[in-house]
Motif scaffolding. Structure first.
Motif, mmCIF file in Angstrom:
data_model
loop_
_atom_site.group_PDB
_atom_site.id
_atom_site.type_symbol
_atom_site.label_atom_id
_atom_site.label_comp_id
_atom_site.label_asym_id
_atom_site.label_seq_id
_atom_site.Cartn_x
_atom_site.Cartn_y
_atom_site.Cartn_z
ATOM 1 N N SER B 217 -146.473 -31.800 -19.351
ATOM 2 C CA SER B 217 -147.722 -32.231 -19.982
ATOM 3 C C SER B 217 -148.946 -31.549 -19.367
ATOM 4 O O SER B 217 -150.064 -31.772 -19.806
ATOM 5 C CB SER B 217 -147.863 -33.750 -19.892
ATOM 6 O OG SER B 217 -147.898 -34.142 -18.539
ATOM 7 N N PHE B 218 -148.742 -30.731 -18.315
ATOM 8 C CA PHE B 218 -149.853 -30.026 -17.673
ATOM 9 C C PHE B 218 -150.160 -28.734 -18.431
ATOM 10 O O PHE B 218 -149.362 -28.275 -19.262
ATOM 11 C CB PHE B 218 -149.513 -29.676 -16.211
ATOM 12 C CG PHE B 218 -149.414 -30.882 -15.286
ATOM 13 C CD1 PHE B 218 -149.686 -32.172 -15.732
ATOM 14 C CD2 PHE B 218 -149.033 -30.729 -13.967
ATOM 15 C CE1 PHE B 218 -149.588 -33.267 -14.891
ATOM 16 C CE2 PHE B 218 -148.926 -31.816 -13.110
ATOM 17 C CZ PHE B 218 -149.195 -33.084 -13.589
ATOM 18 N N SER B 219 -151.293 -28.105 -18.109
ATOM 19 C CA SER B 219 -151.640 -26.829 -18.742
ATOM 20 C C SER B 219 -150.638 -25.759 -18.293
ATOM 21 O O SER B 219 -150.027 -25.883 -17.226
ATOM 22 C CB SER B 219 -153.047 -26.406 -18.318
ATOM 23 O OG SER B 219 -153.045 -26.076 -16.944
ATOM 24 N N SER B 220 -150.471 -24.721 -19.127
ATOM 25 C CA SER B 220 -149.425 -23.732 -18.830
ATOM 26 C C SER B 220 -149.722 -22.999 -17.526
ATOM 27 O O SER B 220 -148.806 -22.645 -16.769
ATOM 28 C CB SER B 220 -149.289 -22.747 -19.991
ATOM 29 O OG SER B 220 -150.453 -21.958 -20.086
ATOM 30 N N GLY B 221 -151.002 -22.783 -17.222
ATOM 31 C CA GLY B 221 -151.370 -22.098 -15.978
ATOM 32 C C GLY B 221 -150.943 -22.900 -14.765
ATOM 33 O O GLY B 221 -150.314 -22.376 -13.832
ATOM 34 N N LEU B 222 -151.250 -24.191 -14.809
ATOM 35 C CA LEU B 222 -150.895 -25.078 -13.698
ATOM 36 C C LEU B 222 -149.374 -25.189 -13.573
ATOM 37 O O LEU B 222 -148.823 -25.192 -12.464
ATOM 38 C CB LEU B 222 -151.521 -26.461 -13.929
ATOM 39 C CG LEU B 222 -151.414 -27.462 -12.770
ATOM 40 C CD1 LEU B 222 -152.012 -26.908 -11.492
ATOM 41 C CD2 LEU B 222 -152.096 -28.772 -13.134
ATOM 42 N N GLN B 223 -148.713 -25.241 -14.748
ATOM 43 C CA GLN B 223 -147.244 -25.311 -14.737
ATOM 44 C C GLN B 223 -146.661 -24.110 -13.999
ATOM 45 O O GLN B 223 -145.742 -24.260 -13.190
ATOM 46 C CB GLN B 223 -146.712 -25.310 -16.170
ATOM 47 C CG GLN B 223 -146.784 -26.667 -16.846
ATOM 48 C CD GLN B 223 -146.105 -26.645 -18.212
ATOM 49 O OE1 GLN B 223 -145.016 -26.121 -18.359
ATOM 50 N NE2 GLN B 223 -146.768 -27.196 -19.202
ATOM 51 N N LYS B 224 -147.222 -22.916 -14.286
ATOM 52 C CA LYS B 224 -146.700 -21.689 -13.660
ATOM 53 C C LYS B 224 -146.882 -21.741 -12.140
ATOM 54 O O LYS B 224 -145.998 -21.328 -11.388
ATOM 55 C CB LYS B 224 -147.417 -20.460 -14.235
ATOM 56 C CG LYS B 224 -146.826 -20.039 -15.572
ATOM 57 C CD LYS B 224 -147.571 -18.897 -16.183
ATOM 58 C CE LYS B 224 -146.985 -18.634 -17.574
ATOM 59 N NZ LYS B 224 -147.924 -17.988 -18.464
ATOM 60 N N SER B 266 -139.527 -32.505 -22.350
ATOM 61 C CA SER B 266 -140.835 -33.167 -22.219
ATOM 62 C C SER B 266 -140.929 -34.047 -20.973
ATOM 63 O O SER B 266 -142.020 -34.337 -20.492
ATOM 64 C CB SER B 266 -141.128 -34.010 -23.465
ATOM 65 O OG SER B 266 -140.282 -35.142 -23.477
#
Lengths: 315, 308
Positions: B217-224, B266
């Motif tokens: 559910s986090f932004s893709s940048g933070l996920q990376k 998810s």
């Protein structure tokens, strides 16, 4: 300022158990200890005095091996022993208790004994001996955090004696204790010294405790300010006092000596006992009710360092 | 030779005595013990107040019309997720709190008492590690037991192997958390530092490991960025082991595989590293390797530690 010296044992039977030669320790630009040399003889009560920041704790930590030195030599143990496994030879009573407050007395002592390889029956036997000496059998199951200051101090001493160390370091052991507990502790330490010949290395701000030492070193600014037996130090750094009663202040003033009113009498300062005798013989008519006393260790400390040793300054 | 053996036996007995002391200290010191339970308690409050309902509604809304999903299954799935999230934060935050004993011993001077004795510093360090591992795993086991009882009431779908794999993952994560806390705590020496680090870990770790909210559910940048932290993989392992049975049951009632994969993704049961799916074996490998590296660093720290 005295020269730093290492005492040479007068007899082959008395050996130096701690020898410190030219010890130096700096904290950045601050010289905590500077070219310090002294020795402690086996079996003696050694008093190490100094105000806060004099370098006492630094020296103790170096002796105990928890602090490195910048220069010089430190040997713990008699000369024919290797300078390793120092910890097994030392028992330390710290300024503040380092026992685990949430554990019971028994749990604390069992854990600390294990550090020296004392387990099972050997532990029970030693515990029983220490209980007999210090009288804490009734509080063995109590949590250390709930003990009174005096009770806790007893357990601190018991912990330090668990492994029957050759040297007991007492870092202001009686601070904040009531006179009775203080007396009990000193009685125990005295008994252990008599029984085992244990050496005691003491720091204290109670000068009456230092007065009972075999040898005293006064530290000031990381250097030795004075060293000797209490008697030698008193002779060197203090004079005698003649306290005279039943004589008017005017008559004493006429003698042209330094004096002060004290407890219903007048206290006259003289440089030494010979001068006291001379004054008394010369003015026998004045000295019918008098006493001659030597200066005390407080005077020695004040004259050697120019500072007064109190509970605050001595920490 | 026999001298060496005697010394080894002596060292082992000292080690066990110190481990016993450290474990006792953790459980008898109410401050340490209850501080350790703050983060799991926060998570429990979050789930019972709103997170549980959000997940429940989200899963129900994603079900195709015509598919009847028993409430017990939905509760079992959400409950399993709650259990795995609590265990994921507990294994690390409890380890940090338990290992604060190491710092407290420095602050109170107790460690000086130990260092004056003939105990080797490596024995001392190892005893702190082992005691923290035991205390943390014991707390996690207790948490798991309570969670299992809860699941038994709301919906139990785990097999015996799922339980074992979940506990294995908890143990590995506990080893990781203990090693990480040992390295961090090694540099601390005051009560103030204890409070600061304790607060930081307690409040922050739940977020960055995906226990409070799934990483998905986090932004893709933070996920990376977070994909480079080993805690993510441990949380994912815990979640997949805890929910496997519920997903099996969901499949049995006819839920499409694509839907199940979507739900798994998810809630972080499956992870992708720069677009590539991370296999379960790789997750275990990352966890084990990172733990081994952290333990090696801790041993190195203890070995090169010099007197001041």
């Amino acid at each position: 300022m005295e020269e730093n010296t290492v005492r040479v044992s007068e007899s082959e039977n008395i050996k130096n158990i701690i020898e410190i030669k030219n010890l130096t320790k700096n904290y950045g630009n601050v010289k905590a200890v500077s070219d310090l040399s002294f020795s402690v003889r086996e079996g003696e009560l050694f008093a190490f005095l100094g105000v806060n920041g004099a370098g006492k704790s630094t020296v103790i930590n170096i002796i105990c091996g928890v602090l490195s030195k910048d220069g010089g030599e430190v040997r713990v143990g008699v000369s024919d022993e290797k300078n390793d496994n120092v910890g097994a030879r030392l028992g330390v009573v710290f300024q503040g208790s380092v026992l685990d407050m949430s554990l019971t007395v028994l749990e604390n002592l069992r854990c600390r004994a294990a550090l020296y390889g004392i387990h099972g029956e050997a532990f029970k036997k030693r515990l029983s001996e220490l209980c007999g000496l210090l009288g804490f059998e009734d509080i063995l199951r109590r949590t250390v955090g709930r003990l009174s200051g005096g009770q806790r101090r007893k357990i601190d001493v018991a912990r330090a004696l668990l492994h029957s160390p050759g040297i007991l370091i007492l870092d202001e052991p009686t601070t904040g204790l009531d006179p009775q507990t203080r007396s009990t502790l000193w009685s125990v330490i005295s008994d252990v010294r008599k029984m085992s010949g244990m050496t005691v290395f003491l720091t204290t701000h109670y000068m009456e405790e230092a007065a009972g030492a075999d040898h005293v070193v006064i530290l000031d600014g990381g250097k030795i300010a004075a060293e000797g037996t209490p008697q030698e130090l008193k002779n060197r750094y203090t004079g005698d006092y003649i306290t005279v009663y039943g004589v008017s202040e005017e008559k004493i003033r006429e003698l042209g000596v330094k004096y002060e009113p004290l407890g219903g009498g007048l206290r006259i300062f003289v440089p030494n006992t010979a001068a006291a005798t001379e004054l008394i013989v010369k003015h026998t008519e004045l000295f019918s009710d008098y006493e001659v006393t030597k200066g005390n260790m407080d005077d020695v400390f004040l004259n050697a360092t120019g500072k007064k040793l109190t509970e605050e300054t001595g920490k | 030779m026999s001298g060496v053996n005697t010394n080894n036996i002596k060292n082992i007995r000292v080690y066990f005595a110190l481990v016993r002391r450290n474990v006792l200290m953790f459980f008898k010191d109410k401050g340490l013990f209850f501080t350790a339970l703050i983060t799991p308690a926060i998570l429990l409050v979050l789930y019972s107040s709103f997170l549980g309902n959000i997940y429940r509604d989200s899963i129900l809304q994603s079900m195709p019309s015509g598919l009847s999903v028993p409430e017990k299954l939905i509760n079992g799935l959400v409950g399993s997720q709650l259990l795995s999230s609590i265990l994921a934060v507990s294994a690390v935050t409890v380890a940090f709190c338990s290992n604060m004993l190491m710092v407290r011993d420095k602050a109170t001077g107790t460690v000086t008492d130990f260092r004056i004795s003939p105990v080797k510093s490596q024995t001392l360090s190892l005893a702190y590690y082992t005691a923290t591992l035991i205390s943390t795993f014991a707390v996690c086991l207790f948490g798991a037991l309570v969670g299992f009882i809860y699941l038994a009431f709301v919906g139990w779908y785990m097999s015996f192997s799922d339980v074992l794999l979940l506990l294995l993952a908890v143990f590995l994560l506990t080893m990781f958390g203990t090693a990480l806390s040992s390295i961090v705590n090694f540099f601390l020496s005051t009560q103030g530092q204890i409070s600061a680090v304790g607060t930081l870990v307690s409040s922050g770790y739940g977020f960055i490991c995906g226990a409070y909210m799934p990483i998905a559910s986090f932004s893709s940048g933070l996920q990376k960025v977070l994909m480079f932290t080993p805690g993510i993989y441990a949380t994912s392992l815990l979640k997949s082991n805890a929910t496997r049975g519920a997903f099996r049951a969901l499949s049995d009632i006819g839920a499409p595989d694509a839907l199940i994969d979507g739900i798994k993704s998810s809630i972080d049961c499956t992870l992708t590293f720069f677009g590539k799916k991370v296999e379960t074996g790789a997750m275990y490998l990352v966890l084990c390797l990172s733990t081994a590296v952290l333990i090696a660093v801790y041993i190195l720290q203890s070995a090169v530690k010099r007197k001041r």
